[in-house]
Design an enzyme around this catalytic site. Structure first.
Site, PDB file in Angstrom:
ATOM      1  N   SER A 186       0.738  -1.214  -0.104  1.00 29.81           N
ATOM      2  CA  SER A 186      -0.118   0.137   0.045  1.00 29.81           C
ATOM      3  C   SER A 186       0.810   1.229  -0.045  1.00 29.81           C
ATOM      4  O   SER A 186       1.549   1.346   0.696  1.00 29.81           O
ATOM      5  CB  SER A 186      -0.935   0.086   1.071  1.00 29.81           C
ATOM      6  OG  SER A 186      -1.586   1.186   1.422  1.00 29.81           O
ATOM      7  N   LYS A 187       0.500   2.112  -0.895  1.00 29.90           N
ATOM      8  CA  LYS A 187       1.165   3.620  -0.891  1.00 29.90           C
ATOM      9  C   LYS A 187       1.171   4.188   0.403  1.00 29.90           C
ATOM     10  O   LYS A 187       1.724   5.178   0.749  1.00 29.90           O
ATOM     11  CB  LYS A 187       0.944   4.448  -1.973  1.00 29.90           C
ATOM     12  CG  LYS A 187      -0.611   4.745  -1.996  1.00 29.90           C
ATOM     13  CD  LYS A 187      -0.949   5.420  -3.422  1.00 29.90           C
ATOM     14  CE  LYS A 187      -2.502   5.801  -3.195  1.00 29.90           C
ATOM     15  NZ  LYS A 187      -2.636   6.773  -4.624  1.00 29.90           N
ATOM     16  N   ARG A 188       0.099   3.875   1.064  1.00 29.26           N
ATOM     17  CA  ARG A 188       0.036   4.881   2.440  1.00 29.26           C
ATOM     18  C   ARG A 188       0.795   4.201   3.450  1.00 29.26           C
ATOM     19  O   ARG A 188       0.957   4.936   4.389  1.00 29.26           O
ATOM     20  CB  ARG A 188      -1.484   4.658   2.864  1.00 29.26           C
ATOM     21  CG  ARG A 188      -2.511   5.338   1.919  1.00 29.26           C
ATOM     22  CD  ARG A 188      -3.933   5.066   2.414  1.00 29.26           C
ATOM     23  NE  ARG A 188      -4.686   5.905   1.572  1.00 29.26           N
ATOM     24  CZ  ARG A 188      -5.536   5.396   0.404  1.00 29.26           C
ATOM     25  NH1 ARG A 188      -5.053   4.158   0.128  1.00 29.26           N
ATOM     26  NH2 ARG A 188      -6.321   6.066  -0.552  1.00 29.26           N
ATOM     27  N   ARG A 189       1.210   2.685   3.207  1.00 27.09           N
ATOM     28  CA  ARG A 189       2.043   2.114   4.308  1.00 27.09           C
ATOM     29  C   ARG A 189       3.307   1.706   3.998  1.00 27.09           C
ATOM     30  O   ARG A 189       4.314   1.690   4.769  1.00 27.09           O
ATOM     31  CB  ARG A 189       1.071   0.983   4.810  1.00 27.09           C
ATOM     32  CG  ARG A 189       1.762   0.093   5.748  1.00 27.09           C
ATOM     33  CD  ARG A 189       0.893  -1.365   6.032  1.00 27.09           C
ATOM     34  NE  ARG A 189       0.745  -1.907   4.855  1.00 27.09           N
ATOM     35  CZ  ARG A 189      -0.543  -2.491   4.510  1.00 27.09           C
ATOM     36  NH1 ARG A 189      -1.569  -1.739   5.269  1.00 27.09           N
ATOM     37  NH2 ARG A 189      -0.456  -2.810   3.237  1.00 27.09           N
TER      38      ARG A 189
END
Length: 460
Positions: free
Chosen positions: A223-226
């Site tokens: 995930s690009k958020r994580r």
């Protein structure tokens, strides 16, 4: 930024296209204006070029822009409406929620037989067959079957008349002559709907290949958020494009045998979509880093020096341009090349050669400067004043100094290394001393002794 999953999909597409003498098509799906900027398209093209997919290659076609084909998308939707394969719907989300009692149930077919005509605010929906199933022939996953009863009458065009992703994709694939779609498994749920559209438009669907999801060390989807997922970020950290390509090709596929590190040209010839696994592919940064180290060590000296160049200038380098000595770096480069795992490590590896004073890592200082360090530095300085300035002679001198203090060479050289380089690890010590020269070595030993004295006098 270009997701590593997208890079893997691109490489698999590229391999198949080139094997077959076919064409790799780059299409920019830019109908979402909020996520559409020209520089982002440039970023995609540059990222593809970094992994060897060049727009001037005969196998490359595009970029095409989905927004340029909006009229054709709507024309196809109206054609389906005229053939009674689609109908208009004026249901609001609130009405659907009230009828079904849930926000998560699919559309209930309320407008199927109302014979609504086109009008503002009315969405166009595909009329999914009531019976049977849609079988997807997938080169990776076999023939998954989807009951048509589980596929809702999905939207083709919104109430404002704009076509949605599903029909836009199918029409663009038709217009561009797409015969094979290779993409991530998250798109598999869309495939029966797209296949129904292909068939409704009187065309034979392409072959499909849905690649396994890429996961992190916790087996969670990247995930690009994580997670760190942008290809550009890895390249900016000093991962070689060739190493990235090699590693990405192995995320779900293998060439057979025990070999993993091999050139792309060979992998391209060996690659088969039918051999791709369905299990999640673990993006192992440690393994990628090990791959990268192998590729760095395989570079020719001039290639290594050129690859390091971005990290030897501002903003990466802590020294002024006039402090950098090209000849000195070229002498140190072979020593560094065997130790780097990513190119960005080169800055810290050689900074002691170009800075007036080394960057002193406090942890390294505390670890190396144990009781007795001052006396050892003093005796080392005395010995080095007259030693022949060659690595093997310098080593012999420090072995003797260490023995005098009851220390093996590994223990004896620790405070000397920190005095000269600021760190407990780095390039081979004696070769580093030879590069620094007698004058700078003696000056740094003196400076380290002064620092020890200052610290000893400081109040505890």
């Amino acid at each position: 930024m270009f997701h590593v999953g997208g890079a893997r999909s691109a490489l698999y597409n590229w391999a198949v296209a080139r094997q077959a003498g076919g064409t790799f098509v780059l299409r920019v799906e830019d109908t979402d204006t909020a996520r559409n900027k020209p520089e982002w398209t440039d970023g995609i093209i540059n990222a593809l070029a970094a992994i060897g997919i060049h727009e001037d290659d005969p196998a490359f076609e595009g970029p095409y822009f989905q927004s340029h084909n909006a009229a054709r998308h709507m024309e196809a939707g109206l054609r389906l409406y005229d053939a009674d394969r689609a109908y208009y719907c004026d249901c609001t989300r609130q009405q659907l929620r009230e009828r079904t009692g849930s926000e998560h149930l699919g559309y209930d077919g309320h407008c199927r037989e109302r014979a609504l005509t086109p009008d503002e605010g009315r969405a166009l929906r595909f009329r999914t067959p009531d019976e049977g199933e849609t079988v997807v022939t997938d080169l990776v996953r076999g023939t998954p079957a989807f009951p048509n009863s589980a596929i809702e009458d999905f939207v083709l065009a919104r109430g404002d008349g704009s076509p949605v992703f599903l029909i836009a994709n199918v029409v663009d694939d038709l217009d561009e002559g797409i015969t094979l779609v290779v993409r991530g498994e998250e798109h598999l749920s869309n495939t029966p709907k797209q296949q129904l559209l292909w068939e409704a438009l009187g065309a034979e669907p392409p072959r499909w290949a849905h690649l396994p999801v890429i996961v992190n060390e916790k087996r969670q989807k990247l995930s690009k958020r994580r997670d760190k997922v942008a290809l550009e970020d890895y390249l900016a950290d000093g991962f070689l494009p060739e190493a990235m390509v090699n590693y990405l090709m192995l995320l779900g596929w293998g060439p057979g045998g025990d070999r993993e590190i091999l050139p792309y040209e060979e992998m391209e010839q060996l690659f088969r979509l039918e051999d791709v696994n369905t299990s999640p592919a673990f993006f192992d940064v440690k393994k990628l880093t090990a791959f990268n180290g192998e590729y760095i060590r395989a570079l020719a000296p001039e290639q290594f020096a050129a690859a390091c160049a971005p990290w030897l200038i501002a903003p990466h380098a802590p020294w002024a341009p006039e402090e950098f000595d090209t000849a000195l770096f070229e002498a140190a480069a072979p020593l560094a090349q065997t130790r780097l795992t990513v190119l960005s490590e080169i800055t810290a590896c050689v900074d002691f050669l170009f800075l007036t004073e080394p960057v002193r890592e406090e942890g390294s200082w505390n670890k190396a400067m144990k009781p007795g360090a001052d006396a050892l530095l003093r005796d080392a300085r005395t010995a080095l004043t007259t030693t022949i300035w060659q690595a093997d002679e310098l080593k012999a001198a420090l072995v003797t100094v260490g023995e005098r203090h009851g220390l093996k060479l590994g223990k004896a050289q620790a405070p000397i290394r920190v005095a000269l380089t600021g760190r407990t690890v780095g390039l081979p010590l004696f070769e580093s001393m030879e590069l620094l020269g007698r004058e700078r070595v003696l000056a740094r030993l003196d400076a380290a002794r002064e620092e020890l004295a200052t610290r000893a006098q400081a109040p505890s």
